[in-house]
Design a protein around this motif. Structure first.
Motif, mmCIF file in Angstrom:
data_model
loop_
_atom_site.group_PDB
_atom_site.id
_atom_site.type_symbol
_atom_site.label_atom_id
_atom_site.label_comp_id
_atom_site.label_asym_id
_atom_site.label_seq_id
_atom_site.Cartn_x
_atom_site.Cartn_y
_atom_site.Cartn_z
ATOM 1 N N UNK A 179 0.831 -1.201 0.000
ATOM 2 C CA UNK A 179 0.000 0.000 0.000
ATOM 3 C C UNK A 179 0.865 1.250 0.000
ATOM 4 N N UNK A 180 1.902 1.267 0.816
ATOM 5 C CA UNK A 180 2.800 2.429 0.875
ATOM 6 C C UNK A 180 3.509 2.621 -0.462
ATOM 7 N N UNK A 181 3.986 1.544 -1.054
ATOM 8 C CA UNK A 181 4.667 1.644 -2.351
ATOM 9 C C UNK A 181 3.708 2.186 -3.421
ATOM 10 N N UNK A 182 2.475 1.728 -3.410
ATOM 11 C CA UNK A 182 1.503 2.213 -4.388
ATOM 12 C C UNK A 182 1.199 3.690 -4.191
ATOM 13 N N UNK A 183 1.058 4.132 -2.948
ATOM 14 C CA UNK A 183 0.791 5.546 -2.686
ATOM 15 C C UNK A 183 1.958 6.395 -3.160
ATOM 16 N N UNK A 184 3.181 5.964 -2.879
ATOM 17 C CA UNK A 184 4.362 6.711 -3.323
ATOM 18 C C UNK A 184 4.414 6.758 -4.851
ATOM 19 N N UNK A 185 4.098 5.660 -5.504
ATOM 20 C CA UNK A 185 4.133 5.621 -6.970
ATOM 21 C C UNK A 185 3.081 6.550 -7.575
ATOM 22 N N UNK A 186 1.896 6.571 -7.003
ATOM 23 C CA UNK A 186 0.834 7.447 -7.518
ATOM 24 C C UNK A 186 1.226 8.901 -7.312
ATOM 25 N N UNK A 187 1.765 9.233 -6.157
ATOM 26 C CA UNK A 187 2.192 10.622 -5.916
ATOM 27 C C UNK A 187 3.285 11.040 -6.895
ATOM 28 N N UNK A 188 4.239 10.170 -7.139
ATOM 29 C CA UNK A 188 5.319 10.481 -8.075
ATOM 30 C C UNK A 188 4.764 10.676 -9.488
ATOM 31 N N UNK A 189 3.802 9.847 -9.862
ATOM 32 C CA UNK A 189 3.195 9.980 -11.186
ATOM 33 C C UNK A 189 2.453 11.309 -11.311
ATOM 34 N N UNK A 190 1.683 11.644 -10.297
ATOM 35 C CA UNK A 190 0.931 12.906 -10.348
ATOM 36 C C UNK A 190 1.879 14.102 -10.360
ATOM 37 N N UNK A 191 2.967 14.027 -9.611
ATOM 38 C CA UNK A 191 3.940 15.118 -9.588
ATOM 39 C C UNK A 191 4.604 15.273 -10.948
#
Length: 112
Positions: free
Chosen positions: A64-76
């Motif tokens: 879950x943490x890895x997915x949240x970090x990946x989504x944030x990086x994508x949005x950024x």
């Protein structure tokens, strides 16, 4: 009469047990059996550890943490791409001395 036949049946059953002897096992049977049981326990220990609730919970939390970090990086990165596109247009306008204010001023001077 019935009691006599029952007694005979009991005697026959007990006589059939007279020939029974203890079962013999091959040499080192217990050692080989123990080795096979240990081998099965070692092979299943990985899955036994993985299926524990605590390990499963930690694994799911990490995912879950890895997915949240990946989504944030994508949005950024999407935001930066949009900003870069705007700055590219602005740079083009500056290079050709184009701007919204100067085009309005040019229209006013042309109309007069």
């Amino acid at each position: 009469m019935k009691q006599m036949s029952t007694h005979n049946d009991i005697e026959k059953t007990l006589q059939s047990l007279d020939g029974i002897s203890q079962a013999e096992m091959p040499p080192f049977f217990y050692t080989r059996l123990q080795a096979q049981l240990d081998k099965r326990n070692e092979a299943g220990s990985f899955w036994r550890i993985i299926t524990k609730p605590a390990v499963s919970l930690v694994t799911l939390s990490l995912l879950l943490v890895v997915n949240v970090v990946a989504v944030r990086a994508y949005l950024k990165s999407e935001e930066q791409t949009t900003v870069n596109q705007r700055s590219g247009i602005e740079r083009f306008a500056e290079a050709y001395d184009l701007s919204a204010a100067s085009s309005i001023d040019n229209d006013k001077t042309d109309n007069e």
